[in-house]
Design an enzyme around this catalytic site. Structure first.
Site, PDB file in Angstrom:
ATOM      1  CG  ASN A 147      -0.298  -0.175   2.526  1.00  0.00           C
ATOM      2  OD1 ASN A 147       0.937  -0.116   2.622  1.00  0.00           O
ATOM      3  ND2 ASN A 147      -1.084  -0.382   3.569  1.00  0.00           N
ATOM      4  NE  ARG A 285       2.642   2.902  12.194  1.00  0.00           N
ATOM      5  CZ  ARG A 285       2.198   2.650  10.972  1.00  0.00           C
ATOM      6  NH1 ARG A 285       1.770   3.649  10.211  1.00  0.00           N
ATOM      7  NH2 ARG A 285       2.179   1.418  10.490  1.00  0.00           N
ATOM      8  CD  GLN A 314      -3.764   4.574  14.264  1.00  0.00           C
ATOM      9  OE1 GLN A 314      -3.317   5.515  13.650  1.00  0.00           O
ATOM     10  NE2 GLN A 314      -3.771   3.353  13.742  1.00  0.00           N
ATOM     11  CG  HIS A 333      -3.964   4.393  10.026  1.00  0.00           C
ATOM     12  ND1 HIS A 333      -3.015   3.833  10.843  1.00  0.00           N
ATOM     13  CD2 HIS A 333      -3.365   4.516   8.811  1.00  0.00           C
ATOM     14  CE1 HIS A 333      -1.897   3.630  10.171  1.00  0.00           C
ATOM     15  NE2 HIS A 333      -2.088   4.027   8.933  1.00  0.00           N
TER      16      HIS A 333
END
Length: 386
Positions: A147, A285, A314, A333
């Protein structure tokens, strides 16, 4: 037989999709630089379907259960008595995603005597305590490059949305207004700006390539300098450190992994050295940035905008200050979890599992930790505390 524990995010609030916006996906021949796409023996899913949520199961159930293995899928990963903690006790493999990370802390690894493999379905394995994995002989692997371009596209989108003041302008339309002056009072052209990336690996370099046509001046810093021909092709200016680079940039994008050298890097001091009115984009991050320093910089006007899709923890709690700070373009995210990316990271997860279950070597580019030390991509990108 192995027990595989898979921690995925919840299905859509209206239920698992019955139909999709598109009928197919473009077919890719490979990744930039020549790395091949995942090569499992087969897949038991339709490309383009929602695979990263609990009902999607990364397309793994048929494959694993047909071979006699046990697959447990949950989204319940935190709090006393979570399904993750209960099932981890006798799990051989844990699969998690950066978007809904199952935090494999040192304490959790200590309580999982059977754990042999931790797979990140995506890129970025900092939710695993790598030092603890090294001590306990746990192999850590991720689906490198699956990705990277997805995230690079998201970065470019966020840069443009901040600089052009897109999100507030769209809200005026949603609210029934036609307030042109309000929309353009914070809108600028990206053309002619200085844009720099912290790290120029697969994602950072892809961002630079996509920004080059915008007629910007491109900068980068990385502990691995790019080949001279790449610097000349993109007219890049290299800086020996982040501190050297950020004062000259109108836009800074963070594309570095989280490890002891990068944690807390963007603090009050570093942000104060940036141009007044610079934009900061972080799809790497959250802990690379000091949470409250970002808020202070937006409130004071030091930063003109901050966008990203990474948070800590998260999912972010409802009172997380990044939800309400001014001039932000935050998303959950999602940058690396498009339906296109899910097809690749689901296939890569199966490839890693097939190799491990059959006792075959896992691709070197997928490895983060193996044999009690950083390995493969991990040795190139990460550092440890020990």
């Amino acid at each position: 037989m192995a027990k595989i524990l898979c921690v995925l995010y919840d299905d859509p609030v209206d239920g698992y999709p019955a139909t999709y916006a598109r009928d197919d996906l473009p077919v890719l021949d490979g990744y930039p630089g020549g790395q091949t796409l995942p090569t499992p023996s087969a897949v038991d899913f339709t490309p383009g379907k929602l695979l990263g949520s609990v009902s999607g199961e990364l397309g793994l159930r048929t494959f694993l259960e047909a071979a006699g293995h046990t697959l447990v899928v949950t989204s319940d990963k935190e709090g006393d008595g979570s399904a993750f903690d209960r099932e981890l006790a006798d799990a051989d493999v844990v699969i998690s995603q950066p978007f809904w990370p199952a935090y494999l802390t040192a304490e959790r690894i200590e309580r999982a005597p059977n754990l042999k493999l931790a797979i990140t379905a995506g890129i970025g394995s900092d939710h695993v305590d790598l030092d603890a994995a090294i001590r306990h002989g746990v192999t850590v692997a991720e689906v490198t490059y699956c990705n990277s371009i997805s995230v690079a596209e998201h970065v470019v989108m966020m840069i443009l949305s901040l600089v052009r003041n897109y999100l507030p302008s769209n809200k005026w339309v949603l609210d029934g207004g036609w307030n042109i002056a309000d929309c353009v009072a914070r809108s600028y052209d990206l053309e002619g700006m200085d844009v720099g990336t912290v790290a120029a690996g697969r994602i950072g370099l892809a961002v630079l390539r996509r920004l080059a046509p915008f007629d910007v001046r491109l900068h980068y810093t990385d502990r691995h300098r790019l080949p001279r021909e790449v610097e000349e092709e993109l007219n890049l200016t290299w800086h020996p450190s982040t501190a050297d680079m950020v004062p000259v940039c109108d836009v800074v994008t963070i594309n570095a992994p989280l490890h002891p050298e990068t944690e807390g890097m963007f603090d009050d001091k570093l942000i104060a050295s940036m141009k007044r009115g610079a934009y900061l984009i972080n799809t790497a991050r959250a802990k690379i940035c000091d949470r409250d320093a970002v808020v202070r910089a937006l409130e004071s006007g030091r930063l003109a905008g901050y966008a990203g899709d990474v948070w800590y923890p998260q999912p972010a709690p409802a009172d997380h200050p990044w939800r309400s700070m001014p001039h932000h373009g935050m998303t959950p995210h999602i940058s690396g979890s498009s339906l296109s990316a899910q097809t690749r990271y689901a296939a890569g997860t199966r490839e890693i599992l097939e190799c491990w279950l059959e006792g075959k070597p896992i691709r070197d580019e997928y490895l983060i930790v193996q044999g009690g030390h950083l390995a493969g991509a991990g040795a190139h990108s990460y550092s440890t505390k020990s």
